[in-house]
Design an enzyme around this catalytic site. Sequence first.
Site, PDB file in Angstrom:
ATOM      1  N   ASP A   1      -0.699   6.945   8.288  1.00 19.12           N
ATOM      2  CA  ASP A   1      -1.343   5.978   7.412  1.00 19.12           C
ATOM      3  C   ASP A   1      -2.793   5.765   7.876  1.00 19.12           C
ATOM      4  O   ASP A   1      -3.054   5.616   9.075  1.00 19.12           O
ATOM      5  CB  ASP A   1      -0.574   4.656   7.474  1.00 19.12           C
ATOM      6  CG  ASP A   1      -1.151   3.588   6.573  1.00 19.12           C
ATOM      7  OD1 ASP A   1      -1.049   3.738   5.359  1.00 19.12           O
ATOM      8  OD2 ASP A   1      -1.710   2.612   7.116  1.00 19.12           O
TER       9      ASP A   1
ATOM     10  N   GLU B   1      -3.725  10.198   5.660  1.00 16.94           N
ATOM     11  CA  GLU B   1      -4.777   9.712   4.770  1.00 16.94           C
ATOM     12  C   GLU B   1      -6.120   9.823   5.493  1.00 16.94           C
ATOM     13  O   GLU B   1      -6.377   9.086   6.443  1.00 16.94           O
ATOM     14  CB  GLU B   1      -4.525   8.259   4.387  1.00 16.94           C
ATOM     15  CG  GLU B   1      -3.296   8.059   3.529  1.00 16.94           C
ATOM     16  CD  GLU B   1      -3.097   6.592   3.188  1.00 16.94           C
ATOM     17  OE1 GLU B   1      -2.991   6.279   1.990  1.00 16.94           O
ATOM     18  OE2 GLU B   1      -3.053   5.768   4.107  1.00 16.94           O
TER      19      GLU B   1
END
Length: 910
Positions: A506, A543
């Site tokens: 993340d 990400e």
Amino acid sequence: MSPSRPLPPSPNRRTGPRRRLAAALALVAAALLVAPPQQRAQASPSDPAKAEAQWIDRDTVVWKGAERAAAQLEFGEGGAAHRIRLTPGTLTPAERAAYPHLQNFPAFTVDPRDRGLARDAVRNRLIATQQRASDATASDATAAPATTGVQIPGVLDDLYGRAAQHARLGPTFDDAGRPTLSVWAPTARTVALELDGRTVPMRRDDATGVWRARGDAAWTGKPYRYVVRVWAPSVRTFVTNKVTDPYSTALTADSARSLVVDLADPRLAPKGWSRLKKPAAVPLRKARIQELHIRDFSIGDRTSRHPGQYLAFTDGHSDGMRHLKSLAQSGTSHVHLLPAFDGATVPERRGDQQDPARQPGCGLAALPADSGRQQECVGRTAARDAYNWGYDPLHYTVPEGSYASDPDGPRRTTEFRRMVQGLNGAGLRTVMDVVYNHTAAAGQDPKSVLDRIVPGYYHRLLDDGGVATSTCCSGTAPEHTMMGKLVVDSVVTWAKAYKIDGFRFDLMGHHPKANILAVRKALDALTPARDGVDGKSVILYGEGWNFGEAADDARFVQATQRNMAGTGIATFSDRARDAVRGGGPFDQDPRVQGFASGLFTDPNSSPANGDPAAQRSRLLHYQDLIKLGLTGNLADYTFTDTTGRRVKGSDVDYNGAPAGYAAAPGDALAYADAHDNETLYDALAYKLPPGTSPADRARMQVVALATGALSQGPALSQAGTDLLRSKSLDRNSFDSGDWFNALHWNCTDGSGGGDGNGFGRGLPPAADNKDKWPYARPLLADPALRPGCATMGATSAAYRDLLRIHATEPAFALPTTADVQSALSFPLSGTDETPGVITMRLGRLVVVFNATPHRQTQHLPATAGTPYTLHPVQARGADPTVKSASYQATSGTFTVPARTVAVFTRDTGR
């Protein structure tokens, strides 16, 4: 993704060696300095609210806003303080490289005679003071000095960073089963172990800052906490914190206590665990990934014996598991589980969880499809219900207890392992979503673990000492040695002890590139013979967004899209995502169209789309972005763009950044939807003209999914997207409960009713969606937008056919840019290109993506005389419409039905 923030827009130093040159300069400065002898100094009258001084190593302090004049650090308890003298200095080249964001602030050199005080200073109340010339006058030479707090992560790394190489933290066990508990707490005055209700002293290793307690086998299974006395800058006093172990391997319910548990204990291994046979590994560039939330998967599945639990993945005959098996048989290689580590939000005992449907007036199923009542009911219990996405880390290396049949003890370990077994047995490898970029809380908050043990260290601090929150929450600092170690150690534990096959990071752009590469190196070192797993087969992606206080490599070389190219670690590509859907995640008007939502070819009434000329121009540019996505987003791939220019991928614009950024297939991950933002079905509900039939909406869904399914490099889709999954237009359902999130694998419930696809379950929660309610209300009220079971099933079947083609055709997994350049082309790109149609040649294949509402012909003179037929998977497949696609060999003409992706193969007589 972060719990309360949607996907950030993405436009487009690791700390090096420190101190050596600074030490030499300090010695020279000391020889020239005439300074009074070391003495006690009076403490400043009050503690400052900010910490603008940063002690970056034992020799150097940087102080934003200070004057370039003598200063000092003061430390101590009560009214007396000790002094560390500072003289104006400069940063060394190594220090500037390690701290690029500090190089324009005044720097100070620690007096060599005081350097030995550093270890005592960091365990005390610590402030920086300076008697500034501007503060004193001829008549008043006693003006109060300027003061500020001091940030100490840099000097802690300098003093105690060797712990990263030499310390094993958390519970460890010797061959006789005797445990040692170890915690890194270099700034603590004292640390004790609270074990099963009694206090056990711990010994400090002065070289590493690690405190240890050794016990006997009777400690196993006992609850424990650390009792830490430490200076807490957030409250400006010494505190005694009772804190769980950051390296916990097991927990009691609601994370109240850590447990002394050895993950290698055979009693925690389910039957067959040591002999677990995994599906064959696939290279990252070939991975096809299904993103899935553990509770969503089964909580609405009437055929599951363990709804909402890890064990639901052992229910081999449930509708959900049957669907996953069908995806695996078609070519899906991995299931990506949304965060499954211990979180801070959900009550873990079922008796403590609230159900919105039990609130007065909350018969959710009976409420109108466009009502605001459902979201009101869900909102009233959101803080205490059983639902959260899980981006709220509390303990990084323990499974979340709310998914276990009993959260109070190590059963969650066994059941998590059984989940992995179940997925592997279904033909799927397991990816885990990990969130090391922030914690649920910082400071003295009860949900703060790291910061109550080493205050001010594990989090990224801004120039004034405040905790950075660009990640949505209290942002961590993996650039600090021991936070970076925690990331690596945690990932390795999941890989070894739980046999996880991949990790999705993340907000990976908030990590240093060096930290993610350290993870890769540590995994690569794992071998089946020694560790029980092949670490080289573990895939990594994340990400790579570039934003916040770390943006543009401000503090270190980030793990962003551009920087990770060539590492073998993939980043999500937003380029084709936006081109396929249209617009961006944060458009005020959600009706902005794209390639798969009717831009120019089937326009809606939104003025945001512009006039027809503007729509045509934007659609053609979107097609260039999608072409790049089909290559794997390669920076050096050369092709003719829609204007007729010969360009490289890096020449194509994406919001001011290069559209092509990958160095090889596998650097960029393709996707059309994920848990963030609206589901693909919901996005198309907003964007397609309101009168679009359910069958045509389904066909556009398949067109959109095909751009990822048939691309080079890895691709991901959100669970249920192949079944037209909806969240009733909710763009950020992290806390929207089961009502908006549950998956419905079986369309009917056996009594004539149906769960549908989730559309029309009320207006989505106001907090993140109210500005879209005027657009949402008429859509939710329209029964035509709720697809029937046949339509949902047909969509999934058509998508699985595309997966089979990808899995059986080696040309979709080319290893290098040169291979892609040689094999893949867009022969009609430029002047012969049809708006809304992309034609791709790939080896012996021709793929036509027709997103228009009309049948289209594509003339490829170079194929004339060469026999092509519809790919046998589609010719024998589930979609009757694609079977009418045809090829005329004499003219080299491919004809494809409206809203259809057709794959043709050179006819070799098979």
